[in-house]
Design a protein around this motif. Structure first.
Motif, PDB file in Angstrom:
ATOM      1  N   LEU A  93       4.852  10.715   1.843  1.00 58.00           N
ATOM      2  CA  LEU A  93       3.548  10.142   2.086  1.00 58.00           C
ATOM      3  C   LEU A  93       3.460   8.754   1.678  1.00 58.00           C
ATOM      4  O   LEU A  93       2.396   8.137   2.048  1.00 58.00           O
ATOM      5  N   ARG A  94       4.605   8.116   1.029  1.00 56.63           N
ATOM      6  CA  ARG A  94       4.497   6.734   0.760  1.00 56.63           C
ATOM      7  C   ARG A  94       5.879   6.281   1.248  1.00 56.63           C
ATOM      8  O   ARG A  94       6.930   6.354   0.145  1.00 56.63           O
ATOM      9  N   ASN A  95       6.154   5.818   2.351  1.00 51.05           N
ATOM     10  CA  ASN A  95       7.354   5.400   2.879  1.00 51.05           C
ATOM     11  C   ASN A  95       7.121   4.513   3.967  1.00 51.05           C
ATOM     12  O   ASN A  95       5.785   4.363   4.433  1.00 51.05           O
ATOM     13  N   GLN A  96       8.226   3.953   4.361  1.00 51.19           N
ATOM     14  CA  GLN A  96       7.849   2.903   5.428  1.00 51.19           C
ATOM     15  C   GLN A  96       7.923   3.441   6.789  1.00 51.19           C
ATOM     16  O   GLN A  96       7.508   2.563   7.885  1.00 51.19           O
ATOM     17  N   ARG A  97       8.163   4.615   6.781  1.00 51.45           N
ATOM     18  CA  ARG A  97       7.855   5.621   8.095  1.00 51.45           C
ATOM     19  C   ARG A  97       6.338   6.042   8.307  1.00 51.45           C
ATOM     20  O   ARG A  97       5.910   5.964   9.221  1.00 51.45           O
ATOM     21  N   LEU A  98       5.928   6.571   7.208  1.00 52.79           N
ATOM     22  CA  LEU A  98       4.458   7.046   7.066  1.00 52.79           C
ATOM     23  C   LEU A  98       3.789   6.448   5.813  1.00 52.79           C
ATOM     24  O   LEU A  98       4.011   7.135   4.610  1.00 52.79           O
ATOM     25  N   SER A  99       3.368   5.544   5.686  1.00 56.30           N
ATOM     26  CA  SER A  99       2.873   5.024   4.664  1.00 56.30           C
ATOM     27  C   SER A  99       1.230   5.207   4.410  1.00 56.30           C
ATOM     28  O   SER A  99       0.485   4.209   4.215  1.00 56.30           O
ATOM     29  N   GLN A 100       1.130   6.475   4.395  1.00 52.79           N
ATOM     30  CA  GLN A 100      -0.123   7.252   4.305  1.00 52.79           C
ATOM     31  C   GLN A 100      -0.821   6.497   2.954  1.00 52.79           C
ATOM     32  O   GLN A 100      -2.160   6.022   2.758  1.00 52.79           O
ATOM     33  N   TYR A 101      -0.274   6.627   1.716  1.00 51.55           N
ATOM     34  CA  TYR A 101      -0.723   6.397   0.639  1.00 51.55           C
ATOM     35  C   TYR A 101       0.028   4.898  -0.187  1.00 51.55           C
ATOM     36  O   TYR A 101      -0.318   4.654  -1.087  1.00 51.55           O
ATOM     37  N   GLY A 102       0.939   4.332   0.652  1.00 51.67           N
ATOM     38  CA  GLY A 102       1.780   3.205   0.130  1.00 51.67           C
ATOM     39  C   GLY A 102       3.136   3.136   0.781  1.00 51.67           C
ATOM     40  O   GLY A 102       3.436   3.939   1.596  1.00 51.67           O
ATOM     41  N   ASN A 103       3.871   1.996   0.316  1.00 48.53           N
ATOM     42  CA  ASN A 103       5.183   1.937   0.962  1.00 48.53           C
ATOM     43  C   ASN A 103       6.228   2.373   0.055  1.00 48.53           C
ATOM     44  O   ASN A 103       5.932   2.503  -1.258  1.00 48.53           O
ATOM     45  N   ASN A 104       7.555   2.447   0.388  1.00 45.95           N
ATOM     46  CA  ASN A 104       8.582   2.557  -0.583  1.00 45.95           C
ATOM     47  C   ASN A 104       9.452   1.424  -0.989  1.00 45.95           C
ATOM     48  O   ASN A 104      10.140   1.294  -1.698  1.00 45.95           O
ATOM     49  N   VAL A 105       9.328   0.275   0.060  1.00 45.03           N
ATOM     50  CA  VAL A 105      10.054  -0.809  -0.041  1.00 45.03           C
ATOM     51  C   VAL A 105       9.148  -1.982   0.060  1.00 45.03           C
ATOM     52  O   VAL A 105       9.561  -2.984   0.505  1.00 45.03           O
ATOM     53  N   GLY A 106       7.912  -1.952  -0.253  1.00 40.92           N
ATOM     54  CA  GLY A 106       6.978  -3.147  -0.558  1.00 40.92           C
ATOM     55  C   GLY A 106       6.381  -3.575   0.807  1.00 40.92           C
ATOM     56  O   GLY A 106       6.834  -2.961   1.774  1.00 40.92           O
ATOM     57  N   PRO A 107       5.752  -4.687   0.555  1.00 34.55           N
ATOM     58  CA  PRO A 107       5.121  -5.170  -0.639  1.00 34.55           C
ATOM     59  C   PRO A 107       4.178  -4.492  -1.446  1.00 34.55           C
ATOM     60  O   PRO A 107       3.711  -3.346  -0.798  1.00 34.55           O
ATOM     61  N   ASP A 108       3.934  -4.758  -2.655  1.00 32.85           N
ATOM     62  CA  ASP A 108       3.270  -3.938  -3.577  1.00 32.85           C
ATOM     63  C   ASP A 108       1.752  -4.025  -2.794  1.00 32.85           C
ATOM     64  O   ASP A 108       1.371  -5.031  -2.150  1.00 32.85           O
ATOM     65  N   GLY A 109       0.992  -3.084  -3.076  1.00 34.58           N
ATOM     66  CA  GLY A 109      -0.304  -2.900  -2.715  1.00 34.58           C
ATOM     67  C   GLY A 109      -1.336  -3.928  -3.021  1.00 34.58           C
ATOM     68  O   GLY A 109      -2.319  -4.152  -2.373  1.00 34.58           O
ATOM     69  N   GLU A 110      -1.147  -4.202  -4.446  1.00 29.66           N
ATOM     70  CA  GLU A 110      -2.123  -5.278  -4.902  1.00 29.66           C
ATOM     71  C   GLU A 110      -1.864  -6.573  -4.765  1.00 29.66           C
ATOM     72  O   GLU A 110      -0.664  -6.801  -5.211  1.00 29.66           O
ATOM     73  N   GLY A 111      -2.627  -7.413  -4.259  1.00 28.99           N
ATOM     74  CA  GLY A 111      -2.588  -8.817  -4.495  1.00 28.99           C
ATOM     75  C   GLY A 111      -1.641  -9.417  -3.355  1.00 28.99           C
ATOM     76  O   GLY A 111      -1.372 -10.663  -3.257  1.00 28.99           O
ATOM     77  N   ASN A 112      -1.615  -8.688  -2.029  1.00 30.10           N
ATOM     78  CA  ASN A 112      -0.615  -8.976  -0.992  1.00 30.10           C
ATOM     79  C   ASN A 112      -1.447  -8.968   0.334  1.00 30.10           C
ATOM     80  O   ASN A 112      -1.013  -8.713   1.470  1.00 30.10           O
ATOM     81  N   ALA A 113      -2.818  -8.725   0.370  1.00 28.53           N
ATOM     82  CA  ALA A 113      -3.494  -8.355   1.556  1.00 28.53           C
ATOM     83  C   ALA A 113      -3.327  -9.381   2.518  1.00 28.53           C
ATOM     84  O   ALA A 113      -2.758 -10.886   2.366  1.00 28.53           O
ATOM     85  N   ARG A 114      -3.826  -8.852   3.819  1.00 30.71           N
ATOM     86  CA  ARG A 114      -3.742  -9.839   5.087  1.00 30.71           C
ATOM     87  C   ARG A 114      -5.181  -9.832   5.677  1.00 30.71           C
ATOM     88  O   ARG A 114      -5.725  -8.798   5.678  1.00 30.71           O
ATOM     89  N   LEU A 115      -5.432 -10.577   6.389  1.00 34.09           N
ATOM     90  CA  LEU A 115      -6.791 -10.639   7.340  1.00 34.09           C
ATOM     91  C   LEU A 115      -6.209 -10.029   8.608  1.00 34.09           C
ATOM     92  O   LEU A 115      -5.494 -10.863   9.072  1.00 34.09           O
ATOM     93  N   TYR A 116      -6.918  -9.370   9.080  1.00 36.46           N
ATOM     94  CA  TYR A 116      -6.906  -8.808  10.452  1.00 36.46           C
ATOM     95  C   TYR A 116      -8.194  -8.854  11.341  1.00 36.46           C
ATOM     96  O   TYR A 116      -8.966  -8.183  10.714  1.00 36.46           O
ATOM     97  N   GLN A 117      -7.985  -9.362  12.563  1.00 34.24           N
ATOM     98  CA  GLN A 117      -9.158  -9.521  13.370  1.00 34.24           C
ATOM     99  C   GLN A 117      -8.986  -9.017  14.674  1.00 34.24           C
ATOM    100  O   GLN A 117      -7.903  -9.169  15.363  1.00 34.24           O
ATOM    101  N   ASP A 118      -9.860  -8.236  15.070  1.00 37.11           N
ATOM    102  CA  ASP A 118     -10.030  -7.557  16.352  1.00 37.11           C
ATOM    103  C   ASP A 118     -11.220  -7.767  17.114  1.00 37.11           C
ATOM    104  O   ASP A 118     -12.074  -8.670  16.589  1.00 37.11           O
ATOM    105  N   PHE A 119     -11.480  -7.139  18.285  1.00 36.72           N
ATOM    106  CA  PHE A 119     -12.549  -7.387  19.058  1.00 36.72           C
ATOM    107  C   PHE A 119     -14.108  -7.331  18.340  1.00 36.72           C
ATOM    108  O   PHE A 119     -14.927  -7.956  18.513  1.00 36.72           O
ATOM    109  N   VAL A 120     -13.877  -6.283  17.134  1.00 34.95           N
ATOM    110  CA  VAL A 120     -15.048  -5.887  16.586  1.00 34.95           C
ATOM    111  C   VAL A 120     -15.298  -6.522  15.191  1.00 34.95           C
ATOM    112  O   VAL A 120     -16.503  -7.362  15.024  1.00 34.95           O
ATOM    113  N   GLY A 121     -14.397  -6.997  14.304  1.00 32.10           N
ATOM    114  CA  GLY A 121     -14.629  -7.920  13.333  1.00 32.10           C
ATOM    115  C   GLY A 121     -13.337  -8.299  12.797  1.00 32.10           C
ATOM    116  O   GLY A 121     -12.213  -8.143  13.176  1.00 32.10           O
TER     117      GLY A 121
END
Ligand SMILES: Cc1cc2nc3c(=O)[nH]c(=O)nc-3n(C[C@H](O)[C@H](O)[C@H](O)COP(=O)(O)OP(=O)(O)OC[C@H]3O[C@@H](n4cnc5c(N)ncnc54)[C@H](O)[C@@H]3O)c2cc1C
Length: 548
Positions: A54-82
């Protein structure tokens, strides 16, 4: 504190120890250059990468296994809605990996050469309105010797004579292909019935002892995970190992590069980074090589704006960050009357390149192949037939009875890039280091959807001809692409008004600043991109060795 050479050798600072950076670091260190390789992630053992479904680079449902860390590394994503602030394990983040080896630590290892036509897409198809489809400034012939170098030095298994969609290879692969499993044999029969050519999938995996490491043991956890016997060839166990062995390379992990430093005159002089202890460091360099992956490399050039280049380094033509592309990955799933899975990994064995080009009324096309072994959770989450309930007794019964009777055919489609699919940097949001975060917006060009729909139909056709009694799957809709195959944000070209780097990856307007990763791809081929990234890095690094 500063990193200094005891002698006056050429000092090269690398940002990112992934596919491109790791390859080029090896070439330069072996040529006697002094290399500082800065990687934001860690060097991870097999155990540290783990096998969490459940936490890997193929299925990152709850996290990744080779990063980056969940905390402090967010990105902004913009689509047609918001606009959304997304963490690394959200699909909209367009994550690849953050560790020594980059994506190659856990990749599926498909090792494709692009086709000659992939380097001249605008000449072949024209430029669809609103797209930024363009030719590369180099040809397949320019890159062929470096594809060969990647195949031999990093290690690819395959069958060169079967690659009929390409010009004849000057040298075969160093290793024979992995054995064909039941899924592959079933699909080969279907392709033969249709009159379609197939070839073994070339893989950066040892099919025999090679480079002092053993052969693949055919386990079921290949893509998204590390190899238990180290038979999978990433840069972490090939070119970076070679770089370190020379004594000319210093690898610093947990080092997040903030910006490229320039002098008052606008010349690149080094980089500033945050070391593992959280201290901000500045190091000088003769040459800076940016290999942070297509999103982060663009971010870095944009965040390094100077008095001379207020819109970011190499961005005089407003090209840095644009043309973000990856791969739409259409496919279909088929249910067979008998088992088609024998669980012999890695699973991907057989491809057809019949539809990469020459499809009436379609721009480009793509490769189709059988899929890696599906983890049960992946079948359940992504690939169930639409009429099967998602929970309860009926769901359990379907999983129990059919897990081994399902085959998956899928592949990357040649994307038609758009200048509006882009990475910019947020004017308001910063990461844990105080660095402005990437802002992702736009979509690929709508022509990509048509090509993907065409390839989806081919996947259905292949499964049906192979004996599937039920076939399902969806055609992808329009969205922003990037993800693990991210590319294009610092495209190469001769004109600084329409590209960010020249044919050697040198940033326009700078003689000592280079980009060596997927960012430089003008278009991303109808194939998985990593061998092209490695080949370009070999070529660009060799050019530095010869010219400095
Ligand atoms: C699960 C998975 C399966 C894949 N399967 C395949 C496949 O079968 N075939 C294929 O062709 N491709 C595959 N890929 C994609 C392939 O791994 C990528 O195309 C390739 O790694 C990209 O190379 P790159 O050099 O552009 O960047 P990367 O390999 O992503 O390397 C960039 C590195 O830079 C580091 N970095 C970024 N920013 C900074 C910073 N500011 N400071 C310091 N370090 C930084 C990152 O942590 C990262 O390690 C797969 C990827 C994944 C994750």
């Amino acid at each position: 504190m500063a990193f200094r050479c005891a002698d006056d050798c050429l000092r090269c600072d690398f940002i990112g120890a992934g596919a491109g950076g790791g390859t080029a670091a090896g070439v330069l260190a072996e040529a006697g250059k002094r290399v500082l390789l800065l990687e934001r992630g860690q060097s991870l053992s097999f155990e540290e990468v783990g096998r969490d479904h459940l936490r890997n680079q193929r299925l990152s449902q709850y996290g990744n296994n080779v990063g980056p860390d969940g905390e402090g590394n967010a990105r902004l994503y913009q689509d047609f809605v918001g606009q959304y602030l997304v963490p690394p394990h959200d699909g909209r983040y367009q994550n690849n990996a953050a560790t020594v080896g980059g994506g190659t630590r856990v990749f599926g290892a498909q090792a494709w050469r692009f086709m000659p036509q992939d380097f001249r897409m605008a000449s072949e198809y024209g430029t669809p309105e609103g797209s930024s489809l363009a030719d590369w400034p180099i040809t397949y012939d320019d890159l062929a010797p470096y594809y060969e170098r990647a195949e031999w030095e990093i290690g690819v298994c395959g069958h060169a004579d079967a690659m009929q969609h390409l010009p004849a290879y000057a040298r075969p692969y160093p290793m024979p292909p992995l054995p064909v499993n039941l899924q592959g044999r079933t699909l080969r029969q279907g392709a033969a019935a249709l009159g379609w050519a197939t070839n073994p999938v070339p893989l950066l995996i040892n099919s025999m002892d090679y480079n002092n490491r053993p052969a693949c043991i055919y386990c079921q956890h290949c893509v998204g995970f590390a190899c238990p016997v180290d038979a999978k060839n990433g840069t972490q166990n090939t070119m970076i190992t070679r770089a370190l062995r020379t004594g000319n390379c210093t690898l610093v992990t947990g080092a997040m590069v903030e910006r490229i430093l320039v002098s008052d005159g606008g010349r690149v002089t080094g980089i500033a980074y945050h070391d593992p202890a959280g201290e901000r460091m500045e190091v000088s360099a003769d040459i800076v090589i940016v290999s942070a992956g297509a999103v982060e490399s663009a971010r870095l050039l944009l965040n390094s704006a100077s008095r001379h280049e207020p819109n970011g380094l190499g961005n005089g033509g407003d090209q840095v960050g644009r043309h973000l592309q990856g791969h739409y990955y259409p496919g279909a799933i088929g249910l067979f009357p008998e088992n088609v899975q024998d669980n012999v990994g890695p699973g991907v064995t057989t491809a057809t390149c019949q539809f990469n080009h020459g499809n009436d009324g379609i721009v480009g096309g793509g490769m189709l192949a059988d899929e890696f072994i599906l983890l049960p959770i992946v079948l359940w989450k992504r690939k169930l037939p639409p009429d099967v309930p998602r929970w309860g007794a009926a769901n359990k019964a379907f999983m129990r009875e059919n897990y081994l009777r399902v085959a998956d055919v899928t592949g990357p489609v040649h994307e038609i890039p758009s200048p509006d699919a882009r990475v910019s940097v947020s004017t308001q949001m910063r990461d844990q280091y105080g660095i402005p975060i990437p802002h992702l917006s736009g979509t690929t060009h709508p022509e990509t959807v048509r090509t993907a729909a065409f390839m989806h139909q081919r996947a259905r056709q292949w499964l049906t001809a192979s004996g599937a009694i039920k076939v399902w799957g969806n055609t992808p809709a329009l969205y922003l692409s990037g993800g693990q195959h991210q590319a294009g944000t610092c495209r190469m070209g001769d004109d600084p008004q329409t590209s960010a780097v020249d044919r050697w990856g040198r940033v326009h307007g700078h003689d000592n600043l280079f980009v060596m990763d997927g960012s430089v791809h003008v278009t991303n081929g109808g194939f998985n991109p990593v061998l092209t990234i490695m080949a370009l890095a070999f070529r660009a690094a060799e050019h530095i060795v010869q010219t400095w």
